[in-house]
Design a protein around this motif. Structure first.
Motif, PDB file in Angstrom:
ATOM      1  N   GLU A 104     -35.887 -19.205   9.378  1.00  0.00           N
ATOM      2  CA  GLU A 104     -35.125 -19.970   8.385  1.00  0.00           C
ATOM      3  C   GLU A 104     -34.241 -21.004   9.079  1.00  0.00           C
ATOM      4  OE1 GLU A 104     -32.942 -17.200   5.999  1.00  0.00           O
ATOM      5  OE2 GLU A 104     -34.762 -16.332   5.132  1.00  0.00           O
ATOM      6  N   LEU A 105     -33.608 -20.609  10.185  1.00  0.00           N
ATOM      7  CA  LEU A 105     -32.759 -21.551  10.907  1.00  0.00           C
ATOM      8  C   LEU A 105     -33.592 -22.676  11.503  1.00  0.00           C
ATOM      9  CD1 LEU A 105     -30.239 -19.167  12.735  1.00  0.00           C
ATOM     10  CD2 LEU A 105     -29.783 -20.736  10.838  1.00  0.00           C
ATOM     11  N   GLU A 106     -34.748 -22.331  12.070  1.00  0.00           N
ATOM     12  CA  GLU A 106     -35.623 -23.377  12.631  1.00  0.00           C
ATOM     13  C   GLU A 106     -36.124 -24.297  11.537  1.00  0.00           C
ATOM     14  OE1 GLU A 106     -38.673 -21.292  14.723  1.00  0.00           O
ATOM     15  OE2 GLU A 106     -37.442 -20.993  16.510  1.00  0.00           O
ATOM     16  N   GLY A 107     -36.413 -23.716  10.376  1.00  0.00           N
ATOM     17  CA  GLY A 107     -36.857 -24.545   9.245  1.00  0.00           C
ATOM     18  C   GLY A 107     -35.755 -25.484   8.790  1.00  0.00           C
ATOM     19  N   GLU A 108     -34.523 -25.041   8.795  1.00  0.00           N
ATOM     20  CA  GLU A 108     -33.400 -25.876   8.401  1.00  0.00           C
ATOM     21  C   GLU A 108     -33.166 -26.966   9.428  1.00  0.00           C
ATOM     22  OE1 GLU A 108     -29.895 -23.560   7.671  1.00  0.00           O
ATOM     23  OE2 GLU A 108     -30.879 -22.388   6.093  1.00  0.00           O
ATOM     24  N   GLU A 109     -33.367 -26.685  10.734  1.00  0.00           N
ATOM     25  CA  GLU A 109     -33.192 -27.701  11.780  1.00  0.00           C
ATOM     26  C   GLU A 109     -34.237 -28.788  11.612  1.00  0.00           C
ATOM     27  OE1 GLU A 109     -33.181 -25.958  15.651  1.00  0.00           O
ATOM     28  OE2 GLU A 109     -31.370 -24.823  15.280  1.00  0.00           O
ATOM     29  N   HIS A 110     -35.464 -28.401  11.283  1.00  0.00           N
ATOM     30  CA  HIS A 110     -36.511 -29.404  11.115  1.00  0.00           C
ATOM     31  C   HIS A 110     -36.242 -30.272   9.893  1.00  0.00           C
ATOM     32  CE1 HIS A 110     -39.003 -28.079  14.384  1.00  0.00           C
ATOM     33  NE2 HIS A 110     -39.033 -26.803  13.902  1.00  0.00           N
ATOM     34  N   LYS A 111     -35.582 -29.709   8.889  1.00  0.00           N
ATOM     35  CA  LYS A 111     -35.265 -30.479   7.706  1.00  0.00           C
ATOM     36  C   LYS A 111     -34.183 -31.525   8.019  1.00  0.00           C
ATOM     37  CE  LYS A 111     -36.235 -26.914   4.294  1.00  0.00           C
ATOM     38  NZ  LYS A 111     -35.669 -26.026   3.292  1.00  0.00           N
ATOM     39  N   HIS A 112     -33.282 -31.197   8.904  1.00  0.00           N
ATOM     40  CA  HIS A 112     -32.173 -32.087   9.240  1.00  0.00           C
ATOM     41  C   HIS A 112     -32.632 -33.198  10.184  1.00  0.00           C
ATOM     42  CE1 HIS A 112     -29.279 -29.795   7.060  1.00  0.00           C
ATOM     43  NE2 HIS A 112     -29.470 -28.692   7.796  1.00  0.00           N
ATOM     44  N   GLU A 113     -33.711 -33.049  10.831  1.00  0.00           N
ATOM     45  CA  GLU A 113     -34.141 -34.061  11.792  1.00  0.00           C
ATOM     46  C   GLU A 113     -34.794 -35.194  11.109  1.00  0.00           C
ATOM     47  OE1 GLU A 113     -36.800 -32.251  14.560  1.00  0.00           O
ATOM     48  OE2 GLU A 113     -35.239 -31.103  15.460  1.00  0.00           O
TER      49      GLU A 113
END
Length: 110
Positions: free
Chosen positions: A101-110
């Motif tokens: 979930e955290l990795e998915g959120e980081e990819h969304k912010h990029e």
């Protein structure tokens, strides 16, 4: 003719009856002694071996009972570890899900 008189019984004097009883008793005593010696010589080794066998069976039964107790204790110990392992696996899955979930959120912010 009388069966019992003062000096005889069944036409034999008391001396003769005493001799007959003594001879018959000696024959029975000798026969008993021979049978006892023969039985002792043949049955004592068998009796000794049976006692040893019985002792070995008792020792084996005690060992088997101790092994069953150890196995039962080991099963309980294994079950406790298995439950701990399942709990750790659940925690690991939870951590992996949070990381995704955290990795998915980081990819969304990029």
């Amino acid at each position: 003719m009388y069966w019992i008189t003062l000096h005889s019984f069944l036409s034999l004097s008391w001396d003769e009856w005493g001799s007959i009883i003594l001879i018959v008793s000696a024959i029975f005593a000798g026969t008993h002694r021979m049978i006892k010696k023969l039985a002792d010589k043949t049955l004592d080794p068998i009796n000794t071996n049976l006692k040893i066998l019985n002792s070995n069976f008792n020792e084996w039964n005690e060992w088997h009972n101790r092994a069953d107790e150890r196995l039962s204790h080991g099963d309980q110990h294994f079950m406790r570890h298995d439950l701990k392992l399942q709990a750790h696996e659940h925690e690991l899955e939870d951590h992996e899900n949070r990381i995704r979930e955290l990795e998915g959120e980081e990819h969304k912010h990029e």
